[in-house]
Design a protein around this motif. Structure first.
Motif, PDB file in Angstrom:
ATOM      1  N   MET A   1      -6.597 -22.904  -5.805  1.00 45.88           N
ATOM      2  CA  MET A   1      -6.658 -21.951  -6.908  1.00 45.88           C
ATOM      3  C   MET A   1      -6.839 -20.369  -6.327  1.00 45.88           C
ATOM      4  N   SER A   2      -6.011 -19.574  -6.650  1.00 42.40           N
ATOM      5  CA  SER A   2      -6.025 -18.194  -5.860  1.00 42.40           C
ATOM      6  C   SER A   2      -7.207 -17.345  -6.651  1.00 42.40           C
ATOM      7  N   ALA A   3      -7.648 -16.460  -5.707  1.00 40.16           N
ATOM      8  CA  ALA A   3      -8.872 -15.815  -6.186  1.00 40.16           C
ATOM      9  C   ALA A   3      -8.492 -14.759  -7.405  1.00 40.16           C
ATOM     10  N   LYS A   4      -9.559 -14.790  -8.314  1.00 40.38           N
ATOM     11  CA  LYS A   4      -9.273 -13.757  -9.492  1.00 40.38           C
ATOM     12  C   LYS A   4      -9.130 -12.421  -8.622  1.00 40.38           C
ATOM     13  N   LYS A   5      -8.392 -11.443  -9.360  1.00 41.63           N
ATOM     14  CA  LYS A   5      -8.177 -10.171  -8.876  1.00 41.63           C
ATOM     15  C   LYS A   5      -8.689  -9.116  -9.885  1.00 41.63           C
ATOM     16  N   LEU A   6      -9.725  -8.272  -9.390  1.00 43.44           N
ATOM     17  CA  LEU A   6     -10.687  -7.561 -10.408  1.00 43.44           C
ATOM     18  C   LEU A   6     -10.250  -6.168  -9.835  1.00 43.44           C
ATOM     19  N   ILE A   7     -10.230  -5.283 -11.012  1.00 42.75           N
ATOM     20  CA  ILE A   7      -9.930  -3.744 -10.552  1.00 42.75           C
ATOM     21  C   ILE A   7     -11.165  -3.104 -11.288  1.00 42.75           C
ATOM     22  N   VAL A   8     -11.776  -2.237 -10.294  1.00 40.00           N
ATOM     23  CA  VAL A   8     -12.989  -1.353 -11.221  1.00 40.00           C
ATOM     24  C   VAL A   8     -13.023   0.055 -11.187  1.00 40.00           C
ATOM     25  N   CYS A   9     -12.465   0.570 -12.326  1.00 43.14           N
ATOM     26  CA  CYS A   9     -12.558   2.083 -12.095  1.00 43.14           C
ATOM     27  C   CYS A   9     -13.802   2.567 -12.386  1.00 43.14           C
ATOM     28  N   GLY A  10     -14.203   3.584 -11.351  1.00 44.76           N
ATOM     29  CA  GLY A  10     -15.599   4.038 -11.389  1.00 44.76           C
ATOM     30  C   GLY A  10     -16.461   3.101 -10.365  1.00 44.76           C
ATOM     31  N   GLY A  11     -15.758   2.255  -9.233  1.00 44.44           N
ATOM     32  CA  GLY A  11     -16.573   1.117  -8.742  1.00 44.44           C
ATOM     33  C   GLY A  11     -17.277   1.717  -7.731  1.00 44.44           C
ATOM     34  N   PRO A  67      -2.995   8.688 -15.457  1.00 41.13           N
ATOM     35  CA  PRO A  67      -2.691   7.065 -15.185  1.00 41.13           C
ATOM     36  C   PRO A  67      -1.630   7.058 -14.332  1.00 41.13           C
ATOM     37  N   ALA A  68      -0.596   7.803 -13.993  1.00 38.89           N
ATOM     38  CA  ALA A  68       0.590   7.511 -13.114  1.00 38.89           C
ATOM     39  C   ALA A  68      -0.207   7.312 -11.617  1.00 38.89           C
ATOM     40  N   THR A  69      -1.417   7.976 -11.319  1.00 40.36           N
ATOM     41  CA  THR A  69      -2.032   7.779 -10.035  1.00 40.36           C
ATOM     42  C   THR A  69      -2.525   6.239  -9.976  1.00 40.36           C
ATOM     43  N   TYR A  70      -2.983   5.635 -11.020  1.00 39.06           N
ATOM     44  CA  TYR A  70      -3.761   4.202 -10.619  1.00 39.06           C
ATOM     45  C   TYR A  70      -2.864   3.311 -11.325  1.00 39.06           C
ATOM     46  N   ALA A  71      -1.939   3.517 -12.059  1.00 38.00           N
ATOM     47  CA  ALA A  71      -1.046   2.345 -12.850  1.00 38.00           C
ATOM     48  C   ALA A  71      -0.463   1.298 -11.628  1.00 38.00           C
ATOM     49  N   PRO A  72      -0.039   1.817 -10.471  1.00 36.57           N
ATOM     50  CA  PRO A  72       0.655   0.673  -9.579  1.00 36.57           C
ATOM     51  C   PRO A  72      -0.556  -0.184  -9.244  1.00 36.57           C
ATOM     52  N   LEU A  73      -1.848   0.301  -9.081  1.00 38.56           N
ATOM     53  CA  LEU A  73      -2.936  -0.515  -8.537  1.00 38.56           C
ATOM     54  C   LEU A  73      -3.205  -1.784  -9.422  1.00 38.56           C
ATOM     55  N   LEU A  74      -2.668  -1.667 -10.658  1.00 32.39           N
ATOM     56  CA  LEU A  74      -3.129  -2.640 -11.576  1.00 32.39           C
ATOM     57  C   LEU A  74      -2.338  -3.864 -11.771  1.00 32.39           C
ATOM     58  N   LYS A  75      -1.359  -3.762 -11.000  1.00 32.27           N
ATOM     59  CA  LYS A  75      -0.149  -4.891 -10.920  1.00 32.27           C
ATOM     60  C   LYS A  75      -0.872  -6.335 -10.325  1.00 32.27           C
ATOM     61  N   GLY A  76      -0.775  -7.245 -11.195  1.00 37.04           N
ATOM     62  CA  GLY A  76      -1.374  -8.671 -10.610  1.00 37.04           C
ATOM     63  C   GLY A  76      -2.822  -8.757 -10.948  1.00 37.04           C
ATOM     64  N   ALA A  77      -3.362  -7.884 -11.556  1.00 32.64           N
ATOM     65  CA  ALA A  77      -4.927  -7.873 -11.982  1.00 32.64           C
ATOM     66  C   ALA A  77      -5.099  -8.979 -13.040  1.00 32.64           C
ATOM     67  N   ASP A  78      -6.113  -9.636 -12.969  1.00 31.55           N
ATOM     68  CA  ASP A  78      -6.674 -10.484 -14.114  1.00 31.55           C
ATOM     69  C   ASP A  78      -7.513  -9.794 -14.790  1.00 31.55           C
ATOM     70  N   ALA A 159      -3.097  -3.382 -20.297  1.00 30.16           N
ATOM     71  CA  ALA A 159      -2.416  -4.217 -21.308  1.00 30.16           C
ATOM     72  C   ALA A 159      -0.852  -4.398 -20.894  1.00 30.16           C
ATOM     73  N   ARG A 160      -0.394  -3.300 -20.528  1.00 28.42           N
ATOM     74  CA  ARG A 160       1.019  -3.423 -20.002  1.00 28.42           C
ATOM     75  C   ARG A 160       1.281  -3.918 -18.853  1.00 28.42           C
ATOM     76  N   GLU A 161       0.270  -4.407 -17.971  1.00 28.65           N
ATOM     77  CA  GLU A 161       0.370  -5.225 -16.856  1.00 28.65           C
ATOM     78  C   GLU A 161      -0.054  -6.675 -16.950  1.00 28.65           C
ATOM     79  N   ASN A 162      -0.321  -7.104 -18.657  1.00 27.87           N
ATOM     80  CA  ASN A 162      -0.831  -8.408 -18.974  1.00 27.87           C
ATOM     81  C   ASN A 162      -2.171  -8.809 -18.363  1.00 27.87           C
ATOM     82  N   VAL A 163      -2.819  -7.911 -18.133  1.00 29.51           N
ATOM     83  CA  VAL A 163      -4.371  -8.161 -17.720  1.00 29.51           C
ATOM     84  C   VAL A 163      -4.982  -9.010 -18.778  1.00 29.51           C
ATOM     85  N   ALA A 164      -5.633  -9.991 -18.315  1.00 35.15           N
ATOM     86  CA  ALA A 164      -6.215 -11.050 -19.146  1.00 35.15           C
ATOM     87  C   ALA A 164      -7.462 -10.483 -19.965  1.00 35.15           C
ATOM     88  N   ALA A 165      -8.416  -9.779 -19.277  1.00 38.16           N
ATOM     89  CA  ALA A 165      -9.621  -9.184 -20.088  1.00 38.16           C
ATOM     90  C   ALA A 165      -9.952  -7.859 -19.427  1.00 38.16           C
TER      91      ALA A 165
END
Length: 291
Positions: A1-11, A67-78, A159-165
């Motif tokens: 099973m592939s690892a979950k992908k997490l994006i943290v804004c303000g990480g 948003p345009a500066t970070y939107a590409p980084l959300l692709k494939g995120a869980d 939501a546009r990238e179908n992120v689960a949570a």
């Protein structure tokens, strides 16, 4: 099973960095997004050297107001986390240039003047590099822009990238020394995200005051908040509404960060997460590491 992908804004912040830490511990693929990239470690930990786990985080730079500066980084995120926010607002450029005093900034914060509606109402266009702040507050860090609008637009892109949570670091309440808009903008963000993006599981962490020995000033403030919580309990919450978060037991920042990661990984956790559930989630996560 592939690892979950997490994006943290303000990480790279106080709580965001610890969310990254606990997600890495679980073997997740973690990316932090902030304006400055990797943290200045002595501002979020007790050392100026990066900890071992930091090498496993991808530290990206982007502007949360564009948003345009970070939107590409959300692709494939869980999962996506919004861990940004401010306690007090001011015209920071004016203060730095000596054009406005900090007192004037506080006066603005407590002003009853009408505030701009959220960016969905203003129809900020998708995919553009437009700053989401309205022109009248473009040079000011406001509760509306930092606590509400940046979270709503991040949730929209997620939501546009179908992120689960989507986890939003909210607050247990306001405080007597803060403008009411501090907590109302937090609650507006929660409500809008839940109603506008129902297919994405929204998790709203209503954190109390956070402390850690790496920030000594937070220890004394936590002690005062703890006394307020004890008083609130002794009086059976008579002044709870007035005291807000000052009447809620403070928590170590690591406890909340661990709870955030556990909540994201649990499909049953949804909606507002209050103090007792935060502690329960952190304990659940801790027990997993002991197995």
């Amino acid at each position: 099973m592939s690892a979950k992908k997490l994006i943290v804004c303000g990480g790279n912040g106080f709580i965001g960095s610890r969310i990254c830490k606990y997600a890495v511990t679980r073997g997740w693929d973690v990316t932090s997004i902030s304006r400055s990239g990797e943290p200045k470690w002595d501002t979020v930990t007790a050392s100026d050297k990066p900890p071992q786990w930091a090498r496993k985080v991808t530290w990206e730079r982007a502007d949360i107001m564009r948003p345009a500066t970070y939107a590409p980084l959300l692709k494939g995120a869980d999962f996506v986390v919004h861990s940004l926010g401010i306690l007090l607002e001011a015209d920071y450029k004016g203060v730095l240039r000596g054009q406005e005093s900090p007192i004037e900034g506080l006066r603005k914060a407590f002003s009853a003047a009408p505030q701009p509606g959220n960016p969905l109402d203003r129809k900020v266009p998708e995919g553009s590099n437009q700053d989401i702040r309205p022109p009248e507050t473009r040079n000011q860090l406001t509760y509306e822009s930092m606590n509400r609008d940046s979270a709503i637009m991040l949730a929209k892109e997620a939501a546009r990238e179908n992120v689960a949570a989507f986890a939003y670091i909210s607050a247990a309440g306001g405080a007597p020394v803060l403008p009411a808009r501090y907590i109302t903008t937090k609650r507006e963000a929660e409500s809008t995200i839940a109603s506008e993006f129902p297919r994405m599981r929204g998790v709203f962490i209503r954190a109390p005051f956070l402390y850690d020995s790496s920030r000594p000033i937070t220890i004394g403030m936590a002690a005062m908040t703890g006394l307020g919580a004890a008083f609130n309990g002794f009086t059976r919450g008579v002044l709870g509404g007035f005291m807000g978060a000052a009447g809620v037991k403070p928590l170590k920042v690591d406890i909340v960060a661990e709870a955030v990661v556990e909540a994201l990984g649990d499909d049953k956790v949804k909606g507002p997460v209050e103090l007792a559930e935060i502690e329960e989630l952190a304990n659940k996560s801790w027990r997993k590491t002991m197995v």
